[in-house]
Design a protein around this motif. Sequence first.
Motif, PDB file in Angstrom:
ATOM      1  N   TRP A  97       0.575  -1.422  -0.248  1.00  8.10           N
ATOM      2  CA  TRP A  97       0.224  -0.159  -0.088  1.00  8.10           C
ATOM      3  C   TRP A  97       0.525   1.663   0.370  1.00  8.10           C
ATOM      4  O   TRP A  97       0.391   2.857   0.237  1.00  8.10           O
ATOM      5  N   GLY A  98       2.194   1.719  -0.215  1.00  7.04           N
ATOM      6  CA  GLY A  98       2.105   2.223  -0.039  1.00  7.04           C
ATOM      7  C   GLY A  98       2.784   2.631   1.438  1.00  7.04           C
ATOM      8  O   GLY A  98       2.645   2.346   2.495  1.00  7.04           O
ATOM      9  N   ASN A  99       2.385   4.254   1.742  1.00  7.13           N
ATOM     10  CA  ASN A  99       2.459   5.072   3.121  1.00  7.13           C
ATOM     11  C   ASN A  99       1.264   5.490   3.166  1.00  7.13           C
ATOM     12  O   ASN A  99       0.888   6.466   3.880  1.00  7.13           O
ATOM     13  N   ARG A 100       0.487   4.153   3.483  1.00  4.94           N
ATOM     14  CA  ARG A 100      -0.930   5.004   3.838  1.00  4.94           C
ATOM     15  C   ARG A 100      -0.693   4.227   5.066  1.00  4.94           C
ATOM     16  O   ARG A 100      -1.363   2.779   5.554  1.00  4.94           O
ATOM     17  N   TRP A 101      -0.844   5.037   5.557  1.00  4.48           N
ATOM     18  CA  TRP A 101       0.146   4.448   7.574  1.00  4.48           C
ATOM     19  C   TRP A 101      -1.373   4.181   7.964  1.00  4.48           C
ATOM     20  O   TRP A 101      -1.452   3.380   8.728  1.00  4.48           O
ATOM     21  N   SER A 102      -2.882   4.913   7.391  1.00  8.02           N
ATOM     22  CA  SER A 102      -3.780   4.550   9.124  1.00  8.02           C
ATOM     23  C   SER A 102      -3.851   3.083   8.371  1.00  8.02           C
ATOM     24  O   SER A 102      -5.222   2.784   9.510  1.00  8.02           O
ATOM     25  N   LYS A 103      -3.876   3.206   7.058  1.00 12.11           N
ATOM     26  CA  LYS A 103      -4.727   1.648   6.941  1.00 12.11           C
ATOM     27  C   LYS A 103      -3.450   0.612   7.154  1.00 12.11           C
ATOM     28  O   LYS A 103      -3.950  -0.392   7.955  1.00 12.11           O
ATOM     29  N   ILE A 104      -2.458   1.063   7.333  1.00 11.64           N
ATOM     30  CA  ILE A 104      -1.481  -0.144   8.024  1.00 11.64           C
ATOM     31  C   ILE A 104      -1.709  -0.478   9.072  1.00 11.64           C
ATOM     32  O   ILE A 104      -1.440  -1.290   9.346  1.00 11.64           O
ATOM     33  N   ALA A 105      -2.082   0.913  10.155  1.00 13.94           N
ATOM     34  CA  ALA A 105      -2.216   0.796  11.226  1.00 13.94           C
ATOM     35  C   ALA A 105      -3.811  -0.306  11.666  1.00 13.94           C
ATOM     36  O   ALA A 105      -3.616  -0.537  13.065  1.00 13.94           O
ATOM     37  N   GLN A 106      -4.776  -0.200  10.706  1.00 13.02           N
ATOM     38  CA  GLN A 106      -5.891  -0.958  11.241  1.00 13.02           C
ATOM     39  C   GLN A 106      -5.572  -1.863  11.505  1.00 13.02           C
ATOM     40  O   GLN A 106      -5.732  -3.348  11.939  1.00 13.02           O
ATOM     41  N   TYR A 107      -4.545  -3.042  10.965  1.00 12.91           N
ATOM     42  CA  TYR A 107      -4.049  -4.289  10.784  1.00 12.91           C
ATOM     43  C   TYR A 107      -2.910  -4.375  12.273  1.00 12.91           C
ATOM     44  O   TYR A 107      -2.737  -6.296  12.234  1.00 12.91           O
ATOM     45  N   LEU A 108      -2.354  -3.582  12.514  1.00 17.42           N
ATOM     46  CA  LEU A 108      -1.479  -3.721  14.112  1.00 17.42           C
ATOM     47  C   LEU A 108      -2.656  -2.655  15.281  1.00 17.42           C
ATOM     48  O   LEU A 108      -2.399  -1.894  15.375  1.00 17.42           O
ATOM     49  N   PRO A 109      -3.110  -4.308  15.858  1.00 14.65           N
ATOM     50  CA  PRO A 109      -4.068  -3.400  16.629  1.00 14.65           C
ATOM     51  C   PRO A 109      -3.373  -2.345  17.563  1.00 14.65           C
ATOM     52  O   PRO A 109      -2.061  -3.132  18.470  1.00 14.65           O
ATOM     53  N   GLY A 110      -3.753  -1.449  18.298  1.00 15.71           N
ATOM     54  CA  GLY A 110      -3.003  -0.871  19.059  1.00 15.71           C
ATOM     55  C   GLY A 110      -1.949   0.029  19.043  1.00 15.71           C
ATOM     56  O   GLY A 110      -1.409   1.099  19.325  1.00 15.71           O
ATOM     57  N   ARG A 111      -1.176   0.218  17.662  1.00 20.65           N
ATOM     58  CA  ARG A 111      -0.390   1.145  17.030  1.00 20.65           C
ATOM     59  C   ARG A 111      -0.933   2.241  16.364  1.00 20.65           C
ATOM     60  O   ARG A 111      -1.848   1.458  15.605  1.00 20.65           O
ATOM     61  N   THR A 112      -0.289   3.198  16.059  1.00 20.51           N
ATOM     62  CA  THR A 112      -0.759   4.223  15.432  1.00 20.51           C
ATOM     63  C   THR A 112      -0.494   4.371  14.291  1.00 20.51           C
ATOM     64  O   THR A 112       0.615   4.283  13.824  1.00 20.51           O
ATOM     65  N   ASP A 113      -1.106   5.771  13.508  1.00 22.33           N
ATOM     66  CA  ASP A 113      -0.645   5.368  12.005  1.00 22.33           C
ATOM     67  C   ASP A 113       0.946   6.316  11.859  1.00 22.33           C
ATOM     68  O   ASP A 113       1.706   5.949  11.661  1.00 22.33           O
ATOM     69  N   ASN A 114       0.610   7.435  12.919  1.00 19.27           N
ATOM     70  CA  ASN A 114       1.973   8.193  13.434  1.00 19.27           C
ATOM     71  C   ASN A 114       3.023   7.379  13.854  1.00 19.27           C
ATOM     72  O   ASN A 114       4.599   7.624  13.269  1.00 19.27           O
ATOM     73  N   GLU A 115       3.084   6.084  14.894  1.00 20.31           N
ATOM     74  CA  GLU A 115       3.910   5.513  14.849  1.00 20.31           C
ATOM     75  C   GLU A 115       4.087   4.238  14.224  1.00 20.31           C
ATOM     76  O   GLU A 115       5.391   4.128  14.491  1.00 20.31           O
ATOM     77  N   ILE A 116       3.857   4.643  13.468  1.00 22.78           N
ATOM     78  CA  ILE A 116       4.369   2.950  12.625  1.00 22.78           C
ATOM     79  C   ILE A 116       5.111   4.160  10.774  1.00 22.78           C
ATOM     80  O   ILE A 116       5.825   3.706  11.080  1.00 22.78           O
ATOM     81  N   LYS A 117       4.381   5.202  11.386  1.00 21.72           N
ATOM     82  CA  LYS A 117       5.376   6.068  10.310  1.00 21.72           C
ATOM     83  C   LYS A 117       6.514   6.670  10.736  1.00 21.72           C
ATOM     84  O   LYS A 117       7.577   6.504  10.446  1.00 21.72           O
ATOM     85  N   ASN A 118       6.364   6.936  11.987  1.00 20.39           N
ATOM     86  CA  ASN A 118       7.858   7.317  12.360  1.00 20.39           C
ATOM     87  C   ASN A 118       8.956   5.866  12.501  1.00 20.39           C
ATOM     88  O   ASN A 118       9.896   6.343  12.382  1.00 20.39           O
ATOM     89  N   TYR A 119       8.302   4.958  12.637  1.00 21.00           N
ATOM     90  CA  TYR A 119       8.935   3.411  12.512  1.00 21.00           C
ATOM     91  C   TYR A 119       9.368   3.786  11.101  1.00 21.00           C
ATOM     92  O   TYR A 119      10.895   3.239  11.140  1.00 21.00           O
ATOM     93  N   TRP A 120       8.407   3.856   9.924  1.00 24.14           N
ATOM     94  CA  TRP A 120       9.269   3.612   8.378  1.00 24.14           C
ATOM     95  C   TRP A 120      10.509   4.737   9.000  1.00 24.14           C
ATOM     96  O   TRP A 120      11.340   4.025   7.833  1.00 24.14           O
ATOM     97  N   ARG A 121      10.326   5.858   8.991  1.00 22.09           N
ATOM     98  CA  ARG A 121      10.791   6.794   8.519  1.00 22.09           C
ATOM     99  C   ARG A 121      12.504   6.752   9.436  1.00 22.09           C
ATOM    100  O   ARG A 121      13.232   6.934   8.771  1.00 22.09           O
ATOM    101  N   THR A 122      12.367   6.592  10.836  1.00 23.90           N
ATOM    102  CA  THR A 122      13.506   6.368  11.459  1.00 23.90           C
ATOM    103  C   THR A 122      13.908   5.117  11.103  1.00 23.90           C
ATOM    104  O   THR A 122      15.403   4.868  11.253  1.00 23.90           O
ATOM    105  N   ARG A 123      13.931   4.421  11.122  1.00 23.91           N
ATOM    106  CA  ARG A 123      14.799   2.554  11.077  1.00 23.91           C
ATOM    107  C   ARG A 123      14.665   2.398   9.418  1.00 23.91           C
ATOM    108  O   ARG A 123      15.533   2.216   8.905  1.00 23.91           O
ATOM    109  N   VAL A 124      12.940   2.173   8.880  1.00 24.97           N
ATOM    110  CA  VAL A 124      13.598   1.597   7.369  1.00 24.97           C
ATOM    111  C   VAL A 124      14.273   2.361   6.501  1.00 24.97           C
ATOM    112  O   VAL A 124      15.057   1.798   4.842  1.00 24.97           O
ATOM    113  N   GLN A 125      13.695   3.871   6.221  1.00 25.14           N
ATOM    114  CA  GLN A 125      14.241   4.393   5.750  1.00 25.14           C
ATOM    115  C   GLN A 125      16.220   5.442   5.676  1.00 25.14           C
ATOM    116  O   GLN A 125      16.866   5.673   5.337  1.00 25.14           O
TER     117      GLN A 125
END
Length: 297
Positions: A97-125
């Motif tokens: 899905w690419g940077n569809r953070w909120s959509k991704i977050a739907q599949y990680l209960p308890g995780r927010t789109d912001n957290e996932i986005k931060n994870y992606w930017r700080t670790r993956v990038q």
Amino acid sequence: MEVQAIRGCGSAKHDTSSEEGMDIRRGPWTDEEDFTLKGYVTIHGEGRWNSVARCTGLKRTGKSCRLRWLNYLRPDVKRGNISLQEQLLILDLHSRWGNRWSKIAQYLPGRTDNEIKNYWRTRVQKQAKQLKCDVNSKQFRDAMRYVWMPRLMERIRAESESNSDEPTTGYSTQSTTDHFPNNSTGLNSSYQVDTSLSEPVEPYFMHAVLSDSPAASSEAQVSSISDLSECYNIVPGGNYTDNSLNGSGLCQKGLEMDIPSLEHSNGWYGGGGDALDSLWNDENTWFLQQQLYDYEV
DNA sequence: AACCTATTCAACCGCTGTCGA
DNA sequence: GTCGACAGCGGTTGAATAGGT
């Protein structure tokens, strides 16, 4: 970590500002503000965020109230390290899905789109930067898919086997074992799918089917390879072998490596610590750089 | 100990989509 | 059809912190 407590009550820079004639507070939330907002939402429920601000006397915008609630105050919000399963799921869903953070977050209960986005930017990038390639490039996406994700899977499996006697920490949602009865990755505990969602997700690495939805086409630039499991085999104690040769990028080059030997030689299996930090150590980064170089030549 | 640099992550901003008037 | 209000999303910022020199 209770950042709020550490960071204290608002910053000098963001204390207040005038907006539409009224003082709007900005910056970190105070304990009192949190208490007020929590109390209001507990009684009245989520939504109508602008009236939250009005009714409670909070000098915050509705947006700010909503964000604070969703990212911090919500009772089911999960904080702390992102597990291996969650990392794998993020990589998988982002590849779809690419940077569809909120959509991704739907599949990680308890995780927010912001957290996932931060994870992606700080670790993956960060890893993309180390590999000197663009995070959206095909090379990097292939590296993720054919190196990073299989290794995460292997590590998850190893941990699952070593912890097989321990109780699992499942959510109240349906386990992936129900969706994927043949799952042998050890993802049956934490990696779960919210069955309330109308669009159940089956990860690439289990039963990958490329989405034909428009959402998957623009941002995600999804690889033409539809099923990762068709592209490689992971044989415990054996070789990770690219079987497809019909894709492109690393896969086309016949990428082949001995994961266990690499892992044991450089401590990737060291246990504990952050998966990415240990996964993307110097040796692996060098190895991937060689693969990317070969790919480009 | 002091300074500098890198990293993390909470919060903000601008934009878009939706819905009711 | 359009307008305004609001909710939500993704990108970006910057303070706090950690790590290095």
